[in-house]
Design an enzyme around this catalytic site. Structure first.
Site, mmCIF file in Angstrom:
data_model
loop_
_atom_site.group_PDB
_atom_site.id
_atom_site.type_symbol
_atom_site.label_atom_id
_atom_site.label_comp_id
_atom_site.label_asym_id
_atom_site.label_seq_id
_atom_site.Cartn_x
_atom_site.Cartn_y
_atom_site.Cartn_z
ATOM 1 N N ASN A 63 0.841 -1.191 0.000
ATOM 2 C CA ASN A 63 0.000 0.000 0.000
ATOM 3 C C ASN A 63 0.873 1.237 0.000
ATOM 4 O OD1 ASN A 63 -2.528 -1.515 0.564
ATOM 5 N ND2 ASN A 63 -1.503 -1.935 2.502
ATOM 6 N N HIS A 70 1.001 13.940 12.705
ATOM 7 C CA HIS A 70 0.403 13.930 14.054
ATOM 8 C C HIS A 70 -0.908 13.154 14.069
ATOM 9 C CE1 HIS A 70 3.511 16.679 15.468
ATOM 10 N NE2 HIS A 70 3.496 17.056 14.207
ATOM 11 N N ASP A 76 5.682 13.617 19.118
ATOM 12 C CA ASP A 76 5.887 15.042 18.841
ATOM 13 C C ASP A 76 7.356 15.388 19.093
ATOM 14 O OD1 ASP A 76 3.170 15.476 18.399
ATOM 15 O OD2 ASP A 76 2.825 16.469 20.317
ATOM 16 N N HIS A 80 8.159 20.678 16.412
ATOM 17 C CA HIS A 80 6.712 20.775 16.157
ATOM 18 C C HIS A 80 6.174 22.136 16.594
ATOM 19 C CE1 HIS A 80 2.539 19.822 15.785
ATOM 20 N NE2 HIS A 80 2.316 19.511 17.040
HETATM 21 MN MN MN Z 1 1.307 15.914 17.704
#
Ligand code: MN
Length: 258
Positions: A63, A70, A76, A80
């Site tokens: 695929n 996120h 994170d 970010h």
């Molecule tokens: Mn995040």
């Protein structure tokens, strides 16, 4: 084998160390945070089959995926947030890999979050936890157990006309953990590491602003935190090595001594 890695291998084989999967399934149904309407809205996870043992590829199945960094259970990185944008080693490809493994401290506020969906973790909750379980070690994950991962459908984002209602850390708790405990970061069961009402707090999204400004990380949309002890487990959370990536879906594993 007597060295520590050999002992781990033997303990895993013998069932003395259990692996707890802290990851939610990733699919087009995976909930995505709704950002304030003036901001760009991230796409949902998409998956397209390239071949499935058919004329497109008779011997293979694969695929192609299109995914916001996120989405779902994810990591994170400091880059970010604008507060962390100029820090060294602040992106998925530059964070030292040893920071992807650390001890976990699980703070259970399930009862408080059940009573108040806008519950905010305060320093007093952390200090009370420490009186029972000891000081939070440096470079550990603090995992906020709220029971939120057991919510289904619309109850997970829990939005109404006033926005989302879900628990998260108060800025003073984030500051305590980032500056006085030097943690790796905070992990949560909710869609993001800030409370649902965090856009209205001061500063907006206070956990993101505090943690990422201090070079710390986040983990969102965790599950099975009820299978981890308050202390003594180890979390493995290694994001994809996206060049300059701000985060990444991640398979988060907890290692627990049985
Ligand atoms: Mn995040």
């Amino acid at each position: 084998m007597t060295h520590i890695v050999g002992e781990l291998v033997e303990s895993l084989a013998a069932g003395r160390v259990r692996i707890v999967d802290l990851t939610r399934p990733l699919s087009p149904q995976t909930p995505i945070i709704n950002l304030p309407p003036q901001f760009a809205q991230p796409p949902r996870f998409a998956i397209e089959t390239m071949s499935r043992y058919d004329p497109r590829g008779p011997t293979s199945y694969s695929n192609a995926i299109h995914v916001w960094e996120h989405t779902g259970t994810h990591f994170d990185a400091p880059i970010h947030w604008v507060t962390g944008k100029d820090l060294p080693a602040n992106a998925c490809d530059t964070i030292p890999a040893h920071k992807f493994i650390g001890p976990a401290c699980v703070i259970d506020v399930t009862a408080q979050a059940a009573k108040d969906p806008d519950f905010l973790l305060m320093p007093e909750h952390i200090l009370e936890w420490e009186t029972r379980y000891g000081r939070i070690p440096t470079q550990s994950w603090v995992l906020l157990r709220t029971g939120w991962s057991k919510r289904e459908g619309a109850a997970f984002l829990n939005e109404d006309a006033t926005g989302a209602h879900s628990p998260g850390p108060h800025v003073s708790a984030s500051r305590l953990l980032a500056h006085e405990r030097d943690v790796l970061g905070i992990g949560v069961e909710t869609v993001g590491t800030d409370a649902g009402q965090a856009r209205s707090l001061d500063p907006p999204f206070p956990n993101h602003a505090t943690m990422h400004g201090a070079g710390k990380f986040g983990l969102a949309s965790l599950c099975n935190l009820d299978q981890l002890p308050p202390t003594g487990s180890i979390v493995v959370a290694a994001p994809l090595k996206i060049v300059a990536g701000s985060g990444s879906p991640v398979r988060v594993l907890g290692l627990v001594a049985v």
